[in-house]
Write an enzyme that holds these catalytic residues in place. Structure first.
Site, PDB file in Angstrom:
ATOM      1  N   ASP A  70       7.283 -31.463  14.145  1.00  0.00           N
ATOM      2  CA  ASP A  70       6.316 -32.330  14.486  1.00  0.00           C
ATOM      3  C   ASP A  70       5.920 -33.456  13.326  1.00  0.00           C
ATOM      4  OD1 ASP A  70       3.839 -32.430  16.715  1.00  0.00           O
ATOM      5  OD2 ASP A  70       3.105 -33.093  14.581  1.00  0.00           O
ATOM      6  N   GLU A  72       3.769 -36.628  11.560  1.00  0.00           N
ATOM      7  CA  GLU A  72       2.706 -37.460  11.451  1.00  0.00           C
ATOM      8  C   GLU A  72       3.088 -38.703  10.877  1.00  0.00           C
ATOM      9  OE1 GLU A  72       0.030 -36.487  12.913  1.00  0.00           O
ATOM     10  OE2 GLU A  72       0.887 -34.440  13.221  1.00  0.00           O
ATOM     11  N   ASP A 169       8.811 -37.991  18.890  1.00  0.00           N
ATOM     12  CA  ASP A 169       9.228 -37.786  17.578  1.00  0.00           C
ATOM     13  C   ASP A 169      10.464 -38.106  17.385  1.00  0.00           C
ATOM     14  OD1 ASP A 169       6.877 -35.639  16.241  1.00  0.00           O
ATOM     15  OD2 ASP A 169       7.162 -35.391  18.315  1.00  0.00           O
ATOM     16  N   HIS A 227      -3.298 -32.644  14.915  1.00  0.00           N
ATOM     17  CA  HIS A 227      -2.687 -33.582  14.110  1.00  0.00           C
ATOM     18  C   HIS A 227      -2.266 -33.384  12.815  1.00  0.00           C
ATOM     19  CE1 HIS A 227      -3.210 -36.060  17.841  1.00  0.00           C
ATOM     20  NE2 HIS A 227      -4.555 -35.871  17.826  1.00  0.00           N
ATOM     21  N   ASP A 232       0.620 -28.152  13.893  1.00  0.00           N
ATOM     22  CA  ASP A 232       0.936 -28.491  14.988  1.00  0.00           C
ATOM     23  C   ASP A 232       2.337 -27.520  15.290  1.00  0.00           C
ATOM     24  OD1 ASP A 232      -0.910 -29.989  15.616  1.00  0.00           O
ATOM     25  OD2 ASP A 232       0.142 -32.063  15.688  1.00  0.00           O
TER      26      ASP A 232
END
Length: 257
Positions: A70, A72, A169, A227, A232
């Site tokens: 995941d 960011e 992603d 987030h 996550d």
């Protein structure tokens, strides 16, 4: 006299049989214990260290390992372009036990927009000091490959697949940034499972609000802060484990590139 001899012989036979049983029982128990120990070591050597009872609670999955990812990325309102990955976490999930076996987690130095916006920090919890001086995306991708090799994930006999919460992603973010920087995308990033689709197949409803809806639908506590890339990933892993317990078999959802 003959009756006495018969009776004596019978008692002697019973005593002999009883002693034989007493002698054999510990020996047999030792053999079975030794065999069990050998089987356990064999399983552990192949990454299946959990007990047989734990394994039997899951249906067999199609993959040896699930790689939960995941990202960011840099962001603002209105959105900045190009976005750049600033957190790169991966959890290695054992396909038999659905337990986390290894973690890769690095922050990434953005180069096009090196200064994080207040919106980005508020959303992700990532502050400027967490990305300043960190490796570039190219360097992080090299370290991912080293980690994959160390974990035995590049062995052709080992089946693994990435899992993400959505297609963004690996369909948009990573290939888009790699194209912008002129970097190749490794083949293992080109197949994945979209957890939202898997959840909808299993539960019959689309999780509009992503992880929050999936946790709510499965009566799970949310782990960490929304987030945060690594948090996550932990939530994704927990949701996968719960669905697997219910008998769900995970399948690739991405289409071939």
């Amino acid at each position: 006299m003959i009756a006495f001899l018969h009776t004596g012989a019978a008692k002697f036979s019973q005593n002999l049989l009883s002693r034989a049983r007493q002698a054999v029982s510990p020996l047999l128990a030792g053999v079975l214990k030794g065999y069990s120990s050998i089987v356990s070591r064999k399983l552990a050597s192949h990454g299946f260290g959990a007990s047989m009872a734990a394994m039997s609670s899951f249906p067999p999955q199609r993959y040896h390992y699930f790689l939960v990812l995941d990202f960011e990325a840099t962001c603002d309102k209105p959105q900045i372009h190009p976005q750049e990955i600033i957190e790169f976490p991966i959890l290695k999930l054992n396909g038999r036990t659905m337990e986390i076996e290894s973690t890769f987690h690095m922050y990434v130095q953005p180069v096009v927009h090196p200064q994080l916006t207040p919106f980005c920090t508020e959303l992700t919890g990532i502050i400027q000091g967490m990305v300043d001086g960190q490796p570039s995306l190219q360097q992080v991708l090299e370290r991912v490959d080293e980690w994959m090799a160390k974990e035995g994930l590049l062995d052709p006999s080992v089946k693994s697949i990435f899992v993400t919460c959505g297609d963004w992603d690996l369909k948009v973010m990573l290939p888009g940034q790699c194209q912008y920087l002129g970097l190749p995308v490794a083949d293992y990033f080109k197949q994945w499972i979209n957890l939202k689709k898997a959840y909808s197949f299993a539960m019959g409803s689309w999780p509009k609000n992503g992880l929050l809806d999936m946790n709510k639908g499965l009566n799970l506590q949310h782990i960490g802060r929304p987030h945060s890339g690594i948090d996550d990933c932990k939530n994704i892993a927990n949701i996968m484990k719960t669905l697997a317990h219910r008998g769900f078999i995970f399948k690739q959802t991405s289409k071939p590139f």
